[in-house]
Design a protein around this motif. Structure first.
Motif, short mmCIF file in Angstrom:
data_model
loop_
_atom_site.label_atom_id
_atom_site.label_comp_id
_atom_site.label_asym_id
_atom_site.label_seq_id
_atom_site.Cartn_x
_atom_site.Cartn_y
_atom_site.Cartn_z
N ASP A 1 -7.53 3.90 0.95
CA ASP A 1 -8.26 4.43 -0.26
C ASP A 1 -8.26 6.05 -0.34
O ASP A 1 -7.95 6.59 -1.38
CB ASP A 1 -9.75 3.73 -0.38
CG ASP A 1 -9.76 2.26 -0.60
OD1 ASP A 1 -8.62 1.84 -1.51
OD2 ASP A 1 -10.76 1.74 -0.60
N TYR B 1 -4.62 7.22 -0.87
CA TYR B 1 -4.07 7.06 -1.92
C TYR B 1 -4.68 8.20 -2.94
O TYR B 1 -3.85 8.87 -3.60
CB TYR B 1 -4.67 5.71 -2.65
CG TYR B 1 -4.25 5.50 -4.06
CD1 TYR B 1 -2.83 4.74 -4.19
CD2 TYR B 1 -4.92 5.62 -5.01
CE1 TYR B 1 -2.50 4.62 -5.63
CE2 TYR B 1 -4.33 5.62 -6.33
CZ TYR B 1 -3.49 4.86 -6.51
OH TYR B 1 -2.76 4.72 -7.88
N TRP B 2 -6.01 8.46 -3.01
CA TRP B 2 -6.53 9.56 -3.78
C TRP B 2 -6.15 10.96 -3.47
O TRP B 2 -5.81 11.59 -4.28
CB TRP B 2 -8.12 9.27 -3.78
CG TRP B 2 -8.55 8.08 -4.63
CD1 TRP B 2 -9.13 7.07 -3.94
CD2 TRP B 2 -8.55 7.86 -5.98
NE1 TRP B 2 -9.39 6.09 -5.08
CE2 TRP B 2 -8.96 6.55 -6.36
CE3 TRP B 2 -7.95 8.81 -6.98
CZ2 TRP B 2 -9.05 6.14 -7.58
CZ3 TRP B 2 -8.22 7.93 -8.31
CH2 TRP B 2 -8.56 6.96 -8.91
N GLN C 1 0.89 -1.31 0.28
CA GLN C 1 -0.02 -0.27 0.09
C GLN C 1 0.87 1.31 -0.03
O GLN C 1 0.55 2.17 -0.77
CB GLN C 1 -1.18 0.03 1.16
CG GLN C 1 -1.93 -1.14 1.00
CD GLN C 1 -2.84 -1.22 2.59
OE1 GLN C 1 -2.29 -0.98 3.48
NE2 GLN C 1 -4.13 -1.66 2.22
#
Length: 420
Positions: free
Chosen positions: A93, A96-97, A39
């Protein structure tokens, strides 16, 4: 305030924004947020995705429609918002964005600051070759200052590092609108292909350049590995009583900043080494330095092995500069004026784009392979990593690349770089 001083402030803040989180974010994500190695690698790979897409697009806007200093300001204000948002999230998530969006607007500012600097110096009758390097070096100083600030404040393992970066980006965003105007040139028609460095693909018809770009991508995969995992690695010694209160653990980011200090010194040595040994030998020196960079991490520790870690930091300057800057100079010398800018864009895409993406995901897979898990309170948690094995694999990768490069890369001009 003089033009030089205004540009110094811009360069200082430009890299302060990056230095606030680039080296310490991996430690925060792997420690406080308990992200897996894959990740972390994927989040750092967003740097490569952004490098493939945005510099070309923003370059088109700056060339044709919008002043470069205004674009610089807009990008940094957007980046400030993204970094602030990243400081508020805890899931993979969302992080990440947030970081992908941040890097989509940050990566093009690296070239925009150069554009603004060159334009301002030229308009004020300064010698760019002579006067720009002393201005640009303040960018590295800003990067180091940010690392020290995050370390000494204890922000290196918390979301606060992202807040520091956000604040600096906001200040620079506002400041950018006061910089000397850098309007679109509109003097030459730049195609979409050239903006992305793609019209330089013709260079792949030359075997020497094709081999060079291929190895640039492979070595580019190594560039961000220690940025991604260096602080996480040093912080892992906190669980060992012998090292828990050592300098390398409590001030890991300051220790890592020696790498950037070394970088500023080895830049000065590049002209001598290129004249004396030529591009092939200099690239091989870089690859050997990467072997040592990772290998010394594998055998070092914050106690009796601290000198080995420090030596690894010093070696980094040679590993990074002799590849990045010497490679860029080689591309400059081997291309015609018509595609020179595109060739530099292609080199950037191969190293910081494709190479960074490959390195981010591959290194994450290696870290995950040597990560131990256990069920704690009914949840799967990370209990340790075999860091020595991880670093030795990275070192072996650099060694294999070096051996292959020495055999495959044939440079027609011998050992010295010769201008067309």
């Amino acid at each position: 305030m003089s033009v030089k001083h205004r540009l110094i402030i811009m360069n200082f803040l430009q890299f302060f924004v990056w230095g606030a989180w680039l080296i310490s974010l991996g430690g925060y994500m792997g420690g406080s947020l308990h992200f897996e190695g894959g990740q972390i690698g994927a989040i750092f790979a967003t740097m490569g995705i952004a490098s493939l897409i945005m510099p070309g697009l923003i370059g088109i806007l700056a060339d044709k429609w919008v002043n470069a200093e205004r674009l610089l300001g807009i990008c940094h204000l957007l980046g400030a918002a993204c970094l602030f948002y990243a400081s508020t999230v805890t899931s993979y998530d969302q992080m990440y964005w947030a970081m992908l969006l941040n890097l989509l607007v940050y990566m093009p500012t690296l070239s925009l600051t150069n554009t603004v600097s060159y334009n301002a110096l030229e308009n004020n009758k300064f010698d760019i070759v002579k006067d720009f390097p002393p201005i640009r070096v303040w960018g590295t100083i800003g990067f180091i200052c940010a690392m020290w600030a995050v370390d000494l404040t204890g922000f290196k393992h918390s979301y606060a590092q992202l807040c520091v970066g956000s604040a600096a980006a906001f200040i620079l965003g506002l400041y950018s609108f006061s910089l000397p105007k850098c309007p679109p040139t509109k003097s030459e028609s730049k195609t979409l292909l050239s903006s992305f460095g793609l019209d330089a693909l013709v260079l792949f018809k030359k075997k020497t350049m094709a081999v060079f770009f291929l190895f640039s991508m492979l070595l580019g995969a190594a560039l961000q590995i220690t940025n991604s995992y260096g602080d996480l690695f040093l912080s892992s010694f906190k669980s060992i009583p012998e090292y828990a209160n050592s300098f390398g653990v409590t001030h890991s980011v300051i220790l890592l900043s020696i790498s950037q200090m070394s970088e500023t010194l080895f830049i000065l040595a590049i002209p001598f080494f290129l004249r004396r040994f030529g591009i092939k030998q200099v690239m091989l020196i870089s690859m050997t330095a990467w072997v040592l960079r990772f290998g010394l991490f594998g055998i070092g520790n914050p106690g009796s092995g601290l000198p080995l870690l420090i030596l690894s930091m010093i070696v980094y300057g040679m590993a990074f500069d002799f590849f990045n800057i010497s490679g860029s100079l080689f591309v400059e010398m081997e291309t015609t004026p018509q595609i020179r800018a595109s060739a530099q864009g292609l080199f950037f895409m191969m190293t910081n784009g494709l190479g960074a993406i490959m390195g981010g995901y591959a290194s994450g897979a290696v870290v995950d392979r040597f990560t131990q898990h256990a069920i704690v309170n009914g949840q799967l948690q990370i209990i340790g990593r075999e860091w020595s094995s991880i670093w030795f694999i990275f070192s072996a990768y650099a060694l294999i690349i070096g051996v292959l490069f020495s055999v495959v890369f044939k440079y027609k001009n011998g050992h010295k770089m010769v201008k067309h």
